[in-house]
Design a protein around this motif. Structure first.
Motif, short mmCIF file in Angstrom:
data_model
loop_
_atom_site.label_atom_id
_atom_site.label_comp_id
_atom_site.label_asym_id
_atom_site.label_seq_id
_atom_site.Cartn_x
_atom_site.Cartn_y
_atom_site.Cartn_z
N PHE A 7 0.82 -1.21 0.00
CA PHE A 7 0.00 0.00 0.00
C PHE A 7 0.86 1.27 0.00
O PHE A 7 0.57 2.22 -0.72
N TYR A 15 -8.05 -4.83 13.49
CA TYR A 15 -7.47 -3.86 12.57
C TYR A 15 -6.27 -4.45 11.82
O TYR A 15 -5.37 -5.02 12.42
N GLY A 16 -6.28 -4.26 10.50
CA GLY A 16 -5.20 -4.74 9.65
C GLY A 16 -5.38 -6.20 9.25
O GLY A 16 -5.02 -6.60 8.13
N HIS A 48 -7.58 -12.09 7.24
CA HIS A 48 -8.21 -11.70 5.98
C HIS A 48 -9.28 -12.69 5.51
O HIS A 48 -9.53 -12.82 4.29
N ARG A 81 -6.64 -5.23 5.58
CA ARG A 81 -5.60 -4.60 4.76
C ARG A 81 -5.07 -5.65 3.79
O ARG A 81 -4.05 -6.30 4.05
N SER A 82 -5.74 -5.84 2.66
CA SER A 82 -5.43 -6.92 1.74
C SER A 82 -5.65 -6.47 0.31
O SER A 82 -6.51 -5.63 0.03
N THR A 83 -4.89 -7.06 -0.59
CA THR A 83 -5.01 -6.73 -2.02
C THR A 83 -5.68 -7.83 -2.83
O THR A 83 -5.88 -7.69 -4.03
#
Length: 302
Positions: free
Chosen positions: A193, A228-229, A248, A274-276
């Motif tokens: 990110f 979170y995250g 995730h 927080r993952s793509t």
């Protein structure tokens, strides 16, 4: 003393003198005749009645004895069948114990199910009342002692095998996915990110969304929810200070407090936090510090 009887008529006179001894003999003879006459009147009926009463009593007693004999034989037959069943159970316990010892690779001398266990101890001089009256009771007592000894040996063997099984199950090893591939390693990498160097404290396993995420070891769920995250996160405590995390996820299949086994599906792969893309972020934490999970992933089974 003398008794004189005088009999007189117009033509004759008769005198009879009876002394004391003759008088007593005469009285005894007369009494005996009366007794014999009296007993001869009632004796046959009374004797018959007494005989019939005794006969009836003997018949009832014979019936009671016969019933007692039959009942005792039935009970003894049941006891003998039970003893045979107990003997068969002892033989099955012996065979089972021997197989378990062999499978667990234990010392057969310590768990010899075909022999009486070695025993001993200081002599206790206090009296113990033991009453064994016949051979059957002796056999029952002996079998009960054998069964108790076998049960103790099997309990010990079960505890050993259960302990070994728990250690084996809680041993963390393998991948947290059934299908997929390793897409990112532990260590410093370019943050997806920010584009800046950052520490990645786990491994990423990519795959298709909805694919099963599995526990790499047995343990207790200590977290199941958003963080979170991590997105939707599952955390497992394996004991001895070892914890694993699975991040995730799309769907969580467990809740806090659940006990899970190795290989159990705990979630579905997703793209939360927080993952793509769809993947599992996998961490191994020992005593509060993240470790490189790779050695655990390729750990050889003991």
């Amino acid at each position: 003393m003398k008794l004189t009887l005088l009999f007189r008529s117009n033509n004759a006179r008769f005198v009879l003198n009876i002394d004391k001894q003759k008088l007593l003999l005469a009285l005894l003879a007369i009494s005996g005749l009366f007794l014999v006459s009296s007993r001869s009147t009632h004796s046959p009926e009374e004797n018959i009645a007494r005989i019939q009463h005794a006969k009836t009593g003997f018949v009832l007693q014979a019936e009671e004895v016969s019933l007692l004999k039959t009942t005792t034989e039935q009970r003894m037959t049941g006891v003998m069948l039970k003893l045979a069943d107990m003997q068969n159970q002892i033989q099955r316990l012996d065979a089972l114990g021997s197989r378990l010892v062999e499978q667990a690779m234990l010392n057969p001398d310590e768990f010899s199910f075909n022999q009486m266990p070695s025993m001993g101890g200081p002599l206790d001089s206090s009296s113990v009342e033991i009453q064994v009256q016949d051979e059957l009771l002796s056999k029952i007592t002996s079998m009960l002692e054998k069964i108790q000894n076998k049960a103790q040996e099997l309990n010990i063997l079960e505890s050993i095998m259960l302990s070994d099984h728990i250690r084996e199950e809680s041993r963390v090893e393998g991948k947290p996915i059934s299908t997929g591939w390793l897409s990112s390693y532990y260590g410093i990498r370019k943050d997806p990110f920010s584009g800046l160097p950052a520490m990645h404290k786990g491994l990423d396993f990519a795959g298709k969304e909805g694919e099963p995420v599995v526990a790499t070891g047995a343990g207790i769920i200590t977290w199941s929810g958003s963080r979170y995250g991590y997105g939707e996160l599952v955390e497992i405590d394996h004991g001895d200070g070892l914890v694993t995390r699975y991040g995730h996820n799309k769907v969580l299949n467990v809740k806090i407090g659940d006990v899970v086994t190795k290989g159990q599906t705990i979630a579905e792969m997703g793209n939360t936090g927080r993952s793509t893309g769809a993947h599992v972020h996998y961490e191994v934490i020992r005593k509060g510090k993240q470790q490189d999970p790779l050695p655990y992933v390729y750990r050889k089974s003991s």
